[in-house]
Scaffold this motif. Structure first.
Motif, PDB file in Angstrom:
ATOM      1  N   VAL A 102       0.858  -1.185   0.000  1.00  0.00           N
ATOM      2  CA  VAL A 102       0.000   0.000   0.000  1.00  0.00           C
ATOM      3  C   VAL A 102       0.895   1.237   0.000  1.00  0.00           C
ATOM      4  O   VAL A 102       1.764   1.371   0.866  1.00  0.00           O
ATOM      5  CB  VAL A 102      -0.921   0.030   1.238  1.00  0.00           C
ATOM      6  CG1 VAL A 102      -1.874   1.217   1.164  1.00  0.00           C
ATOM      7  CG2 VAL A 102      -1.698  -1.276   1.362  1.00  0.00           C
ATOM      8  N   GLN A 185      -6.567  -6.882   0.081  1.00  0.00           N
ATOM      9  CA  GLN A 185      -6.973  -5.793  -0.807  1.00  0.00           C
ATOM     10  C   GLN A 185      -8.467  -5.512  -0.667  1.00  0.00           C
ATOM     11  O   GLN A 185      -8.889  -4.350  -0.650  1.00  0.00           O
ATOM     12  CB  GLN A 185      -6.633  -6.126  -2.258  1.00  0.00           C
ATOM     13  CG  GLN A 185      -6.971  -4.978  -3.217  1.00  0.00           C
ATOM     14  CD  GLN A 185      -6.469  -5.223  -4.624  1.00  0.00           C
ATOM     15  OE1 GLN A 185      -6.229  -6.362  -5.018  1.00  0.00           O
ATOM     16  NE2 GLN A 185      -6.300  -4.151  -5.392  1.00  0.00           N
ATOM     17  N   SER A 186      -9.255  -6.562  -0.542  1.00  0.00           N
ATOM     18  CA  SER A 186     -10.703  -6.379  -0.399  1.00  0.00           C
ATOM     19  C   SER A 186     -11.043  -5.606   0.868  1.00  0.00           C
ATOM     20  O   SER A 186     -11.958  -4.776   0.880  1.00  0.00           O
ATOM     21  CB  SER A 186     -11.409  -7.741  -0.384  1.00  0.00           C
ATOM     22  OG  SER A 186     -11.244  -8.406  -1.618  1.00  0.00           O
ATOM     23  N   LEU A 188      -9.367  -3.307   2.210  1.00  0.00           N
ATOM     24  CA  LEU A 188      -9.031  -1.894   2.029  1.00  0.00           C
ATOM     25  C   LEU A 188      -9.919  -1.213   0.988  1.00  0.00           C
ATOM     26  O   LEU A 188     -10.225  -0.023   1.102  1.00  0.00           O
ATOM     27  CB  LEU A 188      -7.564  -1.751   1.604  1.00  0.00           C
ATOM     28  CG  LEU A 188      -6.511  -2.163   2.634  1.00  0.00           C
ATOM     29  CD1 LEU A 188      -5.121  -2.116   2.006  1.00  0.00           C
ATOM     30  CD2 LEU A 188      -6.563  -1.261   3.859  1.00  0.00           C
ATOM     31  N   GLU A 189     -10.309  -1.973  -0.027  1.00  0.00           N
ATOM     32  CA  GLU A 189     -11.048  -1.394  -1.145  1.00  0.00           C
ATOM     33  C   GLU A 189     -12.564  -1.471  -0.960  1.00  0.00           C
ATOM     34  O   GLU A 189     -13.314  -1.145  -1.885  1.00  0.00           O
ATOM     35  CB  GLU A 189     -10.671  -2.120  -2.448  1.00  0.00           C
ATOM     36  CG  GLU A 189      -9.209  -1.978  -2.852  1.00  0.00           C
ATOM     37  CD  GLU A 189      -8.911  -0.643  -3.524  1.00  0.00           C
ATOM     38  OE1 GLU A 189      -9.756   0.281  -3.425  1.00  0.00           O
ATOM     39  OE2 GLU A 189      -7.839  -0.528  -4.134  1.00  0.00           O
ATOM     40  N   LYS A 191     -16.314  -0.659  -0.337  1.00  0.00           N
ATOM     41  CA  LYS A 191     -17.025   0.582  -0.642  1.00  0.00           C
ATOM     42  C   LYS A 191     -17.286   1.371   0.639  1.00  0.00           C
ATOM     43  O   LYS A 191     -17.781   0.838   1.625  1.00  0.00           O
ATOM     44  CB  LYS A 191     -18.348   0.274  -1.346  1.00  0.00           C
ATOM     45  CG  LYS A 191     -19.085   1.518  -1.834  1.00  0.00           C
ATOM     46  CD  LYS A 191     -20.287   1.147  -2.661  1.00  0.00           C
ATOM     47  CE  LYS A 191     -21.037   2.392  -3.140  1.00  0.00           C
ATOM     48  NZ  LYS A 191     -20.189   3.282  -3.958  1.00  0.00           N
ATOM     49  N   LEU A 195      -9.713   3.654   2.039  1.00  0.00           N
ATOM     50  CA  LEU A 195      -9.055   4.143   0.829  1.00  0.00           C
ATOM     51  C   LEU A 195      -9.994   5.011   0.000  1.00  0.00           C
ATOM     52  O   LEU A 195      -9.567   6.026  -0.575  1.00  0.00           O
ATOM     53  CB  LEU A 195      -8.535   2.973  -0.011  1.00  0.00           C
ATOM     54  CG  LEU A 195      -7.385   2.156   0.590  1.00  0.00           C
ATOM     55  CD1 LEU A 195      -6.767   1.254  -0.474  1.00  0.00           C
ATOM     56  CD2 LEU A 195      -6.319   3.048   1.202  1.00  0.00           C
ATOM     57  N   GLU A 196     -11.251   4.640  -0.060  1.00  0.00           N
ATOM     58  CA  GLU A 196     -12.212   5.454  -0.810  1.00  0.00           C
ATOM     59  C   GLU A 196     -12.355   6.831  -0.168  1.00  0.00           C
ATOM     60  O   GLU A 196     -12.442   7.857  -0.862  1.00  0.00           O
ATOM     61  CB  GLU A 196     -13.572   4.754  -0.862  1.00  0.00           C
ATOM     62  CG  GLU A 196     -14.586   5.477  -1.742  1.00  0.00           C
ATOM     63  CD  GLU A 196     -15.890   4.719  -1.884  1.00  0.00           C
ATOM     64  OE1 GLU A 196     -16.864   5.079  -1.182  1.00  0.00           O
ATOM     65  OE2 GLU A 196     -15.923   3.760  -2.682  1.00  0.00           O
ATOM     66  N   ARG A 199      -9.217   8.914  -0.949  1.00  0.00           N
ATOM     67  CA  ARG A 199      -9.225   9.388  -2.337  1.00  0.00           C
ATOM     68  C   ARG A 199     -10.231  10.520  -2.530  1.00  0.00           C
ATOM     69  O   ARG A 199     -10.019  11.423  -3.351  1.00  0.00           O
ATOM     70  CB  ARG A 199      -9.534   8.220  -3.274  1.00  0.00           C
ATOM     71  CG  ARG A 199      -8.398   7.191  -3.365  1.00  0.00           C
ATOM     72  CD  ARG A 199      -8.862   5.909  -3.999  1.00  0.00           C
ATOM     73  NE  ARG A 199      -7.793   4.906  -4.046  1.00  0.00           N
ATOM     74  CZ  ARG A 199      -8.009   3.600  -4.106  1.00  0.00           C
ATOM     75  NH1 ARG A 199      -9.263   3.135  -4.121  1.00  0.00           N
ATOM     76  NH2 ARG A 199      -6.995   2.768  -4.145  1.00  0.00           N
ATOM     77  N   ASP A 206      -2.795   3.777  -3.185  1.00  0.00           N
ATOM     78  CA  ASP A 206      -2.731   2.681  -4.154  1.00  0.00           C
ATOM     79  C   ASP A 206      -2.411   1.388  -3.425  1.00  0.00           C
ATOM     80  O   ASP A 206      -1.556   1.362  -2.528  1.00  0.00           O
ATOM     81  CB  ASP A 206      -1.652   2.962  -5.206  1.00  0.00           C
ATOM     82  CG  ASP A 206      -1.533   1.835  -6.214  1.00  0.00           C
ATOM     83  OD1 ASP A 206      -2.477   1.631  -6.994  1.00  0.00           O
ATOM     84  OD2 ASP A 206      -0.487   1.144  -6.200  1.00  0.00           O
ATOM     85  N   VAL A 207      -3.090   0.310  -3.791  1.00  0.00           N
ATOM     86  CA  VAL A 207      -2.830  -0.992  -3.182  1.00  0.00           C
ATOM     87  C   VAL A 207      -2.658  -2.022  -4.286  1.00  0.00           C
ATOM     88  O   VAL A 207      -3.425  -2.064  -5.243  1.00  0.00           O
ATOM     89  CB  VAL A 207      -3.973  -1.409  -2.217  1.00  0.00           C
ATOM     90  CG1 VAL A 207      -5.320  -1.389  -2.904  1.00  0.00           C
ATOM     91  CG2 VAL A 207      -3.689  -2.777  -1.624  1.00  0.00           C
ATOM     92  N   GLN A 208      -1.629  -2.838  -4.153  1.00  0.00           N
ATOM     93  CA  GLN A 208      -1.346  -3.871  -5.142  1.00  0.00           C
ATOM     94  C   GLN A 208      -1.088  -5.205  -4.453  1.00  0.00           C
ATOM     95  O   GLN A 208      -0.429  -5.258  -3.405  1.00  0.00           O
ATOM     96  CB  GLN A 208      -0.117  -3.496  -5.981  1.00  0.00           C
ATOM     97  CG  GLN A 208      -0.315  -2.295  -6.877  1.00  0.00           C
ATOM     98  CD  GLN A 208       0.892  -2.048  -7.764  1.00  0.00           C
ATOM     99  OE1 GLN A 208       1.848  -2.831  -7.774  1.00  0.00           O
ATOM    100  NE2 GLN A 208       0.864  -0.962  -8.523  1.00  0.00           N
TER     101      GLN A 208
END
Length: 234
Positions: A102, A185-186, A188-189, A191, A195-196, A199, A206-208
Motif C-alpha cells: 500500500v 486488498q478487499s 481496504l477497497e 465501498k 481508501l475510498e 481518495r 494505491d494498493v497492489q
C-alpha cells in the motif's frame, strides 16, 4: 557411529564372547569331568552367568538412554520450532510471503485561498485505519516504511510529523503486509472504506497484490517494566 552406539556394540560383542564361553563350560560339565574339575567349571559357569546378566542389564540401560536421547532430540527440535514461531509472531524475525503493498501520499492538489491544508495531507489516524483494516483482513505481519509493527507499536503525530516506533516517517508511505493478497486488498477497497475516503479528499492511495513481500524484524527495544509472565497455577 555415535559414541553411545559404539559402546553398545562393544558390550554386545563381549556379551557374545561370554555366551560362547558359557556354552563351552556347560558342555565340559556334561562330559563327565572329574568332580574337582566339575566343581571348578561350575563356579566358572556361575561367574560367567553373573557377568552375562550384568552385561544384559547394562545393554538394556544403554538402549534406554539412547532412546531417551533420541526423544530429547525430537523434543529439542519441537521446542526450537516453537521458539522460532513465537519470535516470528512477536515480530523479532524478518518474514516474507504473499501479501499487499500500500502506497500513500499527500494530495497533489493546489490549495485554494482559505482552504485548510490539513485536509490534504496524511495524518496518523489515516495510517491507523489502514493498519486496522489490514489486520481485520488477516494480515500476519505489517511494516510502515520499514518499521515492523508490534502489538504495542505506536503510530502518532508530533506536530506535523508522523512517528512509528518513535521513528519519523514522511510521505510517500509504503505499508507492507503479509497474508491472503485478495482478502487484504478487499478489506481496504471496500465501498465506503478507508481508501475510498482518502481518495475523496484527494489523498493518493494505491494498493497492489504481491506474490512476495519482505518485512523486516523489529529492531527497537522490547521492555516490560510493569508486566511479567504468569506461570500456570499462579
Amino acid at each position: 557411529m555415535k559414541r553411545g552406539q559404539l559402546y553398545v556394540a562393544i558390550v554386545l560383542l563381549v556379551l557374545g564372547m561370554m555366551l560362547a564361553v558359557q556354552f563351552r563350560t556347560t558342555k565340559d560339565i556334561q562330559q563327565n569331568a572329574p568332580i574337582s574339575r566339575a566343581q571348578e567349571l561350575t563356579a566358572r559357569l556361575k561367574d560367567v552367568t553373573e557377568e552375562r546378566d550384568n552385561l544384559l542389564i547394562e545393554v538394556s540401560d544403554l538402549r534406554k538412554k539412547l532412546e531417551q536421547t533420541g526423544r530429547k532430540g525430537g523434543a529439542g527440535k519441537a521446542i526450537s520450532d516453537e521458539l522460532d514461531k513465537a519470535r516470528m509472531v512477536a515480530g523479532l524475525t524478518p518474514v516474507e510471503g504473499p501479501g499487499v503493498e500500500v502506497v500513500l501520499n499527500d494530495s497533489p492538489k493546489k490549495l485554494e485561498p482559505g482552504e485548510d491544508p490539513n485536509l490534504y495531507i496524511l495524518h496518523e489516524e489515516d495510517l491507523l485505519k489502514v493498519v486496522n483494516e489490514l489486520r481485520a483482513g488477516g494480515a500476519e505481519a505489517i511494516s510502515i516504511n520499514g518499521q515492523r509493527l508490534l502489538a504495542n507499536s505506536e503510530i502518532r503525530c508530533a506536530g506535523t510529523t508522523i512517528l512509528v516506533n518513535t521513528k519519523k516517517i514522511v510521505p510517500p508511505i509504503t505499508i507492507l503486509a503479509t497474508g491472503d493478497p485478495k482478502a487484504l486488498q478487499s478489506s481496504l477497497e471496500i465501498k465506503g472504506g478507508i481508501l475510498e475516503t482518502m481518495r475523496f479528499w484527494g489523498l493518493q492511495a494505491d494498493v497492489q497484490q504481491k506474490q512476495k513481500v519482505e518485512i523486516p524484524a523489529y529492531d527497537g527495544p522490547v521492555v516490560f517494566q510493569y508486566s511479567k509472565s504468569v506461570k500456570e497455577g499462579d
